[in-house]
Design an enzyme around this catalytic site. Structure first.
Site, PDB file in Angstrom:
ATOM      1  N   PHE A 133      30.658  46.866  43.140  1.00 20.02           N
ATOM      2  CA  PHE A 133      30.349  47.211  41.752  1.00 20.02           C
ATOM      3  C   PHE A 133      28.844  47.403  41.639  1.00 20.02           C
ATOM      4  O   PHE A 133      28.070  46.504  42.005  1.00 20.02           O
ATOM      5  CB  PHE A 133      30.805  46.111  40.782  1.00 20.02           C
ATOM      6  CG  PHE A 133      30.572  46.494  39.356  1.00 20.02           C
ATOM      7  CD1 PHE A 133      31.485  47.293  38.680  1.00 20.02           C
ATOM      8  CD2 PHE A 133      29.419  46.104  38.686  1.00 20.02           C
ATOM      9  CE1 PHE A 133      31.256  47.677  37.360  1.00 20.02           C
ATOM     10  CE2 PHE A 133      29.187  46.489  37.372  1.00 20.02           C
ATOM     11  CZ  PHE A 133      30.114  47.280  36.711  1.00 20.02           C
ATOM     12  N   ASP A 218      22.188  45.719  46.832  1.00 26.53           N
ATOM     13  CA  ASP A 218      22.314  45.497  45.390  1.00 26.53           C
ATOM     14  C   ASP A 218      22.394  43.986  45.180  1.00 26.53           C
ATOM     15  O   ASP A 218      23.445  43.375  45.357  1.00 26.53           O
ATOM     16  CB  ASP A 218      23.571  46.201  44.874  1.00 26.53           C
ATOM     17  CG  ASP A 218      23.837  45.907  43.393  1.00 26.53           C
ATOM     18  OD1 ASP A 218      23.242  44.949  42.858  1.00 26.53           O
ATOM     19  OD2 ASP A 218      24.647  46.626  42.790  1.00 26.53           O
ATOM     20  N   LYS A 247      20.047  41.012  35.986  1.00 26.39           N
ATOM     21  CA  LYS A 247      20.680  39.784  35.452  1.00 26.39           C
ATOM     22  C   LYS A 247      19.636  38.771  34.978  1.00 26.39           C
ATOM     23  O   LYS A 247      18.969  38.998  33.994  1.00 26.39           O
ATOM     24  CB  LYS A 247      21.592  39.157  36.507  1.00 26.39           C
ATOM     25  CG  LYS A 247      22.754  40.028  36.911  1.00 26.39           C
ATOM     26  CD  LYS A 247      23.819  40.116  35.870  1.00 26.39           C
ATOM     27  CE  LYS A 247      25.012  40.889  36.374  1.00 26.39           C
ATOM     28  NZ  LYS A 247      25.782  41.469  35.273  1.00 26.39           N
TER      29      LYS A 247
HETATM   30  C1  LIG Z   1      26.248  43.701  41.671  1.00 25.07           C
HETATM   31  C2  LIG Z   1      26.001  44.369  40.353  1.00 25.07           C
HETATM   32  N1  LIG Z   1      25.314  45.530  40.329  1.00 25.07           N
HETATM   33  C3  LIG Z   1      25.046  46.162  39.168  1.00 25.07           C
HETATM   34  C4  LIG Z   1      25.480  45.662  37.961  1.00 25.07           C
HETATM   35  C5  LIG Z   1      25.156  46.399  36.680  1.00 25.07           C
HETATM   36  O1  LIG Z   1      24.214  45.661  35.955  1.00 25.07           O
HETATM   37  P1  LIG Z   1      23.992  45.968  34.391  1.00 25.07           P
HETATM   38  O2  LIG Z   1      25.223  45.536  33.668  1.00 25.07           O
HETATM   39  O3  LIG Z   1      22.764  45.158  34.050  1.00 25.07           O
HETATM   40  O4  LIG Z   1      23.739  47.421  34.272  1.00 25.07           O
HETATM   41  C6  LIG Z   1      26.208  44.457  37.938  1.00 25.07           C
HETATM   42  C7  LIG Z   1      26.711  43.912  36.650  1.00 25.07           C
HETATM   43  O5  LIG Z   1      27.579  43.092  36.560  1.00 25.07           O
HETATM   44  C8  LIG Z   1      26.472  43.797  39.164  1.00 25.07           C
HETATM   45  O6  LIG Z   1      27.153  42.656  39.198  1.00 25.07           O
END
Ligand SMILES: Cc1ncc(COP(=O)(O)O)c(C=O)c1O
Length: 394
Positions: A133, A218, A247
């Protein structure tokens, strides 16, 4: 407003995109939040991993209040004393030579990473992982390997191929001379808190280096500090070319980071990217204070210690069949569906998460200030909940 009025006001006007806990919160302190009726909840969800330094850490509150009174916003068209303070805190925190680009969220950080990889390598391709994700904007979504998030949004950005997470041979086969980047979520949180063995991350590093592709980690959920290391890459000893995080990096003030290792950073030029709100005064003050609190209160070490305590305790709870993850990003695999257990815990005033990718996993993303007494409160409650109801048949 009472609880019913709060729910009605939100539900009447805001798009119905979120499944919500049936709770209206008013305040928070440390690992605890309080609803509008004054009931306290132990928060092992952390507002989706955001309450990194705990709710309303006094240092955070003071830094944000002080900055709000001085200068609420100015863009990257000028230098700012408070942004310089954030840059100094980052310089102490980041691996040697890494440089940062400031955005507002995880998805934006991933957009910036994918775009930078294409610009720096001059190649179009992205290799991403099944089960990953990366966010909800079209570029990050195009690299997200959980089909339900992608289904209704196509056509997505072309050029991405997916391989099974943890499969070194599949990765080696997919990376070629057209590959700009491999993007990896080191612990696949939404997929059910899945981690690969350390050799896999080292192999990914080697495969990218050999092919001249960039390795993007990520670390939106895993960094800073959550897994018991500043960055996840420290566990297998891997230095990625690009890292993204967001986050809890500013303890709840919107902030995301794209981090670039020196050879990539040197190739980024004026005008290559931009972000109006990125690195604004409020976010900079909160980012600097968060990194200072992590260092001074040794939250990285606490995440490792509490993570071990929690994981060890979970393994001893009848009904928990496996514990996944690291530090304070943990998934407890249950012998039954996790959502009813989450609901029963909520009735005992404990907030936990589940995962869309594995319906038997209870996911824990608590603030890193969690203490041993709070671990016990949770374990006692979970034990009682799992004892009360028999496991499912299948
Ligand atoms: C691993 C990861 N990458 C990217 C995101 C996207 O972050 P945002 O909701 O701040 O755009 C999330 C959100 O849960 C995530 O867990």
């Amino acid at each position: 407003m009472d609880d019913a009025a709060i729910r009605a006001a939100e539900d009447r006007t805001l798009l119905a995109t979120y499944a919500k806990f049936p709770v209206s919160l008013a305040t928070g302190r440390g690992a605890w939040v309080t609803d509008t009726a004054g009931k306290r909840y132990l928060d092992l969800y952390g507002g989706h991993a955001v309450a990194l330094t705990g709710h309303c850490h006094p240092r955070m509150v003071a830094a944000i209040r002080e900055q709000a009174e001085r200068l609420l916003f100015y863009s990257n068209a000028v230098y700012l004393d408070v942004r310089a303070r954030a840059a100094e805190a980052l310089a102490r925190f980041l691996p040697e030579g890494m440089r940062a680009f400031l955005v507002n969220s995880g998805t934006e950080a991933n957009e910036a990473a994918l775009k930078t990889a294409r610009m720096v390598t001059g190649r179009p391709g992205v290799v991403a992982m099944e089960g990953s994700f990366h966010g909800r904007t079209l570029g990050a979504l195009s690299a997200t390997g959980l089909p339900p998030y992608r289904e209704k949004a196509g056509p997505l950005v072309p050029g991405t191929v997916f391989v099974p997470f943890g499969d070194e041979r599949a990765l080696a086969g997919a990376v070629g001379e057209d590959t700009a980047a491999v993007i990896l979520e080191p612990i696949q949180s939404m997929a059910g808190v899945r981690e690969a063995p350390p050799d896999y991350y080292r192999a990914a590093r080697e495969i990218c280096t050999r092919a001249g592709a960039l390795l993007i980690l990520d670390e939106v959920q895993t960094a800073p500090a959550r897994t018991g290391a500043r960055f996840y890459g420290e566990h297998p000893g891997v230095l990625p070319d690009l890292v993204t995080t967001a986050k809890g990096i500013a303890s709840g003030v919107p902030c995301g980071l794209l981090l670039a290792a020196a050879p990539v950073a040197e190739r980024v030029r004026e005008g290559d990217h931009g972000c109006t709100f990125g690195g604004g005064p409020l976010a900079s003050a909160a980012l600097a204070a968060t990194l200072e609190v992590i260092e001074e209160e040794e939250l990285t070490e606490n995440a490792a210690r509490m993570g071990e305590l929690l994981a060890g305790g979970l393994r001893a709870v009848p009904g928990v069949t496996e514990v996944r993850g690291r530090g304070l990003l943990l998934g407890a695999v249950l012998d039954r569906k996790a959502k009813p257990v989450r609901q029963a815990l909520l009735e005992r005033r404990i907030l936990v998460s589940t995962t869309p990718g594995d319906d038997r996993v209870l996911r824990l993303l608590p603030p890193l200030v969690l203490g041993p007494d709070e671990v016990d409160v949770f374990l006692d409650a979970l034990r009682a909940v799992l004892e009360e109801e028999p496991p499912d048949a299948g």
